[in-house]
Design an enzyme around this catalytic site. Structure first.
Site, PDB file in Angstrom:
ATOM      1  N   TYR A 139      -0.974  -7.613  16.759  1.00  0.00           N
ATOM      2  CA  TYR A 139      -1.200  -6.732  15.608  1.00  0.00           C
ATOM      3  C   TYR A 139      -2.453  -5.878  15.845  1.00  0.00           C
ATOM      4  O   TYR A 139      -2.428  -4.659  15.658  1.00  0.00           O
ATOM      5  CB  TYR A 139      -1.341  -7.581  14.341  1.00  0.00           C
ATOM      6  CG  TYR A 139      -1.665  -6.798  13.091  1.00  0.00           C
ATOM      7  CD1 TYR A 139      -0.690  -6.046  12.439  1.00  0.00           C
ATOM      8  CD2 TYR A 139      -2.956  -6.803  12.557  1.00  0.00           C
ATOM      9  CE1 TYR A 139      -0.985  -5.327  11.291  1.00  0.00           C
ATOM     10  CE2 TYR A 139      -3.259  -6.087  11.411  1.00  0.00           C
ATOM     11  CZ  TYR A 139      -2.279  -5.349  10.778  1.00  0.00           C
ATOM     12  OH  TYR A 139      -2.583  -4.639   9.650  1.00  0.00           O
TER      13      TYR A 139
ATOM     14  N   LYS B  33      -2.782  -1.826  16.228  1.00  0.00           N
ATOM     15  CA  LYS B  33      -3.630  -1.027  15.335  1.00  0.00           C
ATOM     16  C   LYS B  33      -4.617  -0.185  16.144  1.00  0.00           C
ATOM     17  O   LYS B  33      -5.020   0.889  15.715  1.00  0.00           O
ATOM     18  CB  LYS B  33      -4.329  -1.942  14.326  1.00  0.00           C
ATOM     19  CG  LYS B  33      -3.346  -2.576  13.328  1.00  0.00           C
ATOM     20  CD  LYS B  33      -2.843  -1.561  12.319  1.00  0.00           C
ATOM     21  CE  LYS B  33      -1.374  -1.611  12.065  1.00  0.00           C
ATOM     22  NZ  LYS B  33      -0.915  -0.613  11.070  1.00  0.00           N
TER      23      LYS B  33
ATOM     24  N   SER C  60      -6.053  -0.385  11.007  1.00  0.00           N
ATOM     25  CA  SER C  60      -6.739  -1.544  10.420  1.00  0.00           C
ATOM     26  C   SER C  60      -8.063  -1.745  11.143  1.00  0.00           C
ATOM     27  O   SER C  60      -8.197  -1.394  12.324  1.00  0.00           O
ATOM     28  CB  SER C  60      -5.885  -2.796  10.586  1.00  0.00           C
ATOM     29  OG  SER C  60      -6.664  -3.955  10.330  1.00  0.00           O
TER      30      SER C  60
ATOM     31  N   ILE D 124       0.827  -1.202   0.000  1.00  0.00           N
ATOM     32  CA  ILE D 124       0.000   0.000   0.000  1.00  0.00           C
ATOM     33  C   ILE D 124       0.868   1.260   0.000  1.00  0.00           C
ATOM     34  O   ILE D 124       0.532   2.257  -0.636  1.00  0.00           O
ATOM     35  CB  ILE D 124      -0.936  -0.020   1.232  1.00  0.00           C
ATOM     36  CG1 ILE D 124      -1.880  -1.226   1.153  1.00  0.00           C
ATOM     37  CG2 ILE D 124      -1.719   1.272   1.345  1.00  0.00           C
ATOM     38  CD1 ILE D 124      -2.593  -1.542   2.459  1.00  0.00           C
TER      39      ILE D 124
HETATM   40  N1  NAP Z   1      -2.902  -5.607   3.539  1.00  0.00           N
HETATM   41  C1  NAP Z   1      -3.997  -5.485   4.256  1.00  0.00           C
HETATM   42  O1  NAP Z   1      -4.997  -6.159   4.006  1.00  0.00           O
HETATM   43  C2  NAP Z   1      -4.059  -4.497   5.381  1.00  0.00           C
HETATM   44  C3  NAP Z   1      -5.238  -4.413   6.120  1.00  0.00           C
HETATM   45  C4  NAP Z   1      -5.313  -3.495   7.161  1.00  0.00           C
HETATM   46  C5  NAP Z   1      -4.243  -2.672   7.433  1.00  0.00           C
HETATM   47  N2  NAP Z   1      -3.087  -2.774   6.706  1.00  0.00           N
HETATM   48  C6  NAP Z   1      -1.973  -1.869   7.049  1.00  0.00           C
HETATM   49  O2  NAP Z   1      -1.453  -1.278   5.875  1.00  0.00           O
HETATM   50  C7  NAP Z   1      -0.094  -0.879   6.100  1.00  0.00           C
HETATM   51  C8  NAP Z   1       0.756  -1.309   4.921  1.00  0.00           C
HETATM   52  O3  NAP Z   1       0.792  -2.719   4.875  1.00  0.00           O
HETATM   53  P1  NAP Z   1       0.862  -3.586   3.539  1.00  0.00           P
HETATM   54  O4  NAP Z   1      -0.329  -4.457   3.540  1.00  0.00           O
HETATM   55  O5  NAP Z   1       1.166  -2.718   2.386  1.00  0.00           O
HETATM   56  O6  NAP Z   1       2.115  -4.539   3.922  1.00  0.00           O
HETATM   57  P2  NAP Z   1       3.518  -4.858   3.192  1.00  0.00           P
HETATM   58  O7  NAP Z   1       3.303  -5.107   1.732  1.00  0.00           O
HETATM   59  O8  NAP Z   1       4.132  -5.916   4.013  1.00  0.00           O
HETATM   60  O9  NAP Z   1       4.325  -3.485   3.358  1.00  0.00           O
HETATM   61  C9  NAP Z   1       4.742  -3.076   4.640  1.00  0.00           C
HETATM   62  C10 NAP Z   1       5.833  -2.032   4.509  1.00  0.00           C
HETATM   63  O10 NAP Z   1       6.285  -1.686   5.833  1.00  0.00           O
HETATM   64  C11 NAP Z   1       7.691  -1.751   5.844  1.00  0.00           C
HETATM   65  N3  NAP Z   1       8.292  -2.009   7.153  1.00  0.00           N
HETATM   66  C12 NAP Z   1       8.152  -3.110   7.926  1.00  0.00           C
HETATM   67  N4  NAP Z   1       8.933  -3.011   9.008  1.00  0.00           N
HETATM   68  C13 NAP Z   1       9.592  -1.831   8.928  1.00  0.00           C
HETATM   69  C14 NAP Z   1      10.562  -1.168   9.730  1.00  0.00           C
HETATM   70  N5  NAP Z   1      11.049  -1.719  10.848  1.00  0.00           N
HETATM   71  N6  NAP Z   1      11.010   0.042   9.338  1.00  0.00           N
HETATM   72  C15 NAP Z   1      10.568   0.607   8.208  1.00  0.00           C
HETATM   73  N7  NAP Z   1       9.668   0.026   7.391  1.00  0.00           N
HETATM   74  C16 NAP Z   1       9.186  -1.183   7.751  1.00  0.00           C
HETATM   75  C17 NAP Z   1       8.031  -2.854   4.881  1.00  0.00           C
HETATM   76  O11 NAP Z   1       9.413  -2.778   4.501  1.00  0.00           O
HETATM   77  P3  NAP Z   1      10.235  -4.120   4.049  1.00  0.00           P
HETATM   78  O12 NAP Z   1       9.818  -4.416   2.654  1.00  0.00           O
HETATM   79  O13 NAP Z   1      11.662  -3.695   4.170  1.00  0.00           O
HETATM   80  O14 NAP Z   1       9.857  -5.197   5.009  1.00  0.00           O
HETATM   81  C18 NAP Z   1       7.064  -2.533   3.761  1.00  0.00           C
HETATM   82  O15 NAP Z   1       7.572  -1.495   2.972  1.00  0.00           O
HETATM   83  C19 NAP Z   1       0.311  -1.524   7.423  1.00  0.00           C
HETATM   84  O16 NAP Z   1       0.304  -0.542   8.437  1.00  0.00           O
HETATM   85  C20 NAP Z   1      -0.779  -2.553   7.670  1.00  0.00           C
HETATM   86  O17 NAP Z   1      -0.969  -2.787   9.036  1.00  0.00           O
HETATM   87  C21 NAP Z   1      -2.984  -3.672   5.693  1.00  0.00           C
END
Ligand code: NAP
Ligand code: NAG
Length: 317
Positions: A201, A205, A169, A47
């Site tokens: 988690y 959130k 979330s 995202i």
């Molecule tokens: N996907 C869903 O269905 C969903 C639903 C509800 C909420 N969310 C929220 O949406 C947000 C984005 O998640 P996503 O689904 O896009 O997940 P994702 O594809 O796993 O991306 C997560 C990002 O966070 C980075 N990150 C993790 N640990 C970090 C750290 N210590 N320092 C700096 N960056 C870090 C990751 O970097 P690396 O690549 O280096 O690991 C990656 O760029 C999150 O806050 C998640 O909780 C997602």
């Protein structure tokens, strides 16, 4: 025969409803961002990357706050190619280290004159501890972003109207804040099974939502507003460390119900860009609209205490 027909009709209607539900609305703002600077944490994938892509397309200077230079550079390359905007830059930020957060803020404040939008997007569901000995999920999803935001607040105030957008979330509804556990274990719960990590988690959130609630109060007399949000069920890399059983059980749900990361950026973009939502500062959004929170997610006393405990854990008080 009749029963069968009812069942089939029910299934078809259910699927239609599901499809309607998962077709997420889009951010309607046509705002352009020439001369504005935005930070997106965790923008190398998922995202965060699609959010950064959209903001770059609107002409913003985009700071890619990521922990891995290699992965960030690859994303920057894609974004530059796709948008033609060359003002997309990497700045190292590892939210699992308070020292790294401080370094990032120092570098940023030294080298960048403006900050118009801060997007706290990075998040994970991993076990383990941060460099500071906090639970990883609490440390990255909440505490690192807490410190980052506090360190950048003065710059945001100078550049108002400006915004802080924190990606939470829907899972926050299952969260709770156990201050006793936090003080003894520097974590929101104990255990490292998939289930325990999922619970942590959800707790983290809930922290995102309560943080935004308290931040809005503290920003009351400024031109900085803040929002938290649920992005939808989105196909990203977030489950990359989940165990075999969790993956297997979630796979069909994800395949059927989850949508692409470009759709997943829409509510973040709405909160960052939509004109006229300033009076909704501190509130929680889903599907590009404000959504009512449960009492526990807007509890003034808990939000205030979480802020104070977070300051202590960051060595600020
Ligand atoms: N996907 C869903 O269905 C969903 C639903 C509800 C909420 N969310 C929220 O949406 C947000 C984005 O998640 P996503 O689904 O896009 O997940 P994702 O594809 O796993 O991306 C997560 C990002 O966070 C980075 N990150 C993790 N640990 C970090 C750290 N210590 N320092 C700096 N960056 C870090 C990751 O970097 P690396 O690549 O280096 O690991 C990656 O760029 C999150 O806050 C998640 O909780 C997602
Ligand atoms: C907020 O913005 C308005 C309009 O730009 C300005 O007049 C006002 O002084 C600002 N307030 C603060 C506290 O910066």
């Amino acid at each position: 025969m009749f029963t069968l027909l009812v069942v089939v009709a029910g299934l078809v209607a259910g699927y239609g409803l599901l499809k309607w539900y998962i077709k997420l609305p889009r951010c309607k703002s046509a705002a352009t961002l020439h001369g504005k600077t935005v930070i997106v944490t965790g923008s190398n994938t998922g995202i965060g990357k699609t959010t950064a892509m959209d903001l770059a397309r609107r002409g913003a200077r985009v700071i890619m706050a990521c922990r891995d230079r290699h992965r960030a550079e690859a994303a920057i390359c894609d974004i530059k190619k796709e948008t033609g905007n060359n003002e997309v830059v990497f700045m190292e930020l590892d939210l699992a280290s308070l020292q790294s957060v401080r370094c990032f803020a120092e570098n940023f404040l030294k080298s960048e004159p403006r900050l118009d939008i801060l997007i706290n997007n990075a998040g994970l569901v991993n076990g383990g501890k941060t460099k500071d000995g906090m639970g990883m999920i609490f440390g990255v999803n909440h505490l690192g972003h807490f410190l980052l935001t506090v360190l950048l607040l003065d710059r945001l105030k100078e550049c108002g109207p400006s915004r802080v957008v924190t990606v939470s979330s829907k899972g926050h509804v299952h969260g709770k804040i156990d201050f006793n556990c936090l003080s003894t274990h520097k974590d929101l719960a104990v255990g490292e099974t998939d289930w325990a990590l999922f619970q942590k988690y959800c707790h983290s959130k809930l922290c995102n939502v309560l943080f935004t609630h308290e931040l809005a109060k503290r920003l009351d007399d400024t031109n900085v507003t803040c929002y938290s949000l649920h992005p939808g069920g989105i196909k990203t890399e977030i489950g990359r460390h989940a165990g075999f059983w969790a993956r297997t059980m979630l796979a069909p749900i994800i395949a059927l119900c989850f949508v692409d990361a470009e759709s997943g950026a829409q509510t973040t973009l709405h909160c960052a860009l939509q004109e006229g939502i300033e009076s909704l500062s501190g509130r929680y959004f889903s599907c590009c609209a404000v959504e009512e929170l449960d009492a526990k997610a807007k509890d003034d006393a808990v939000a205030k205490k979480l802020w104070e405990v977070s300051e202590t854990l960051c060595g600020m008080s």
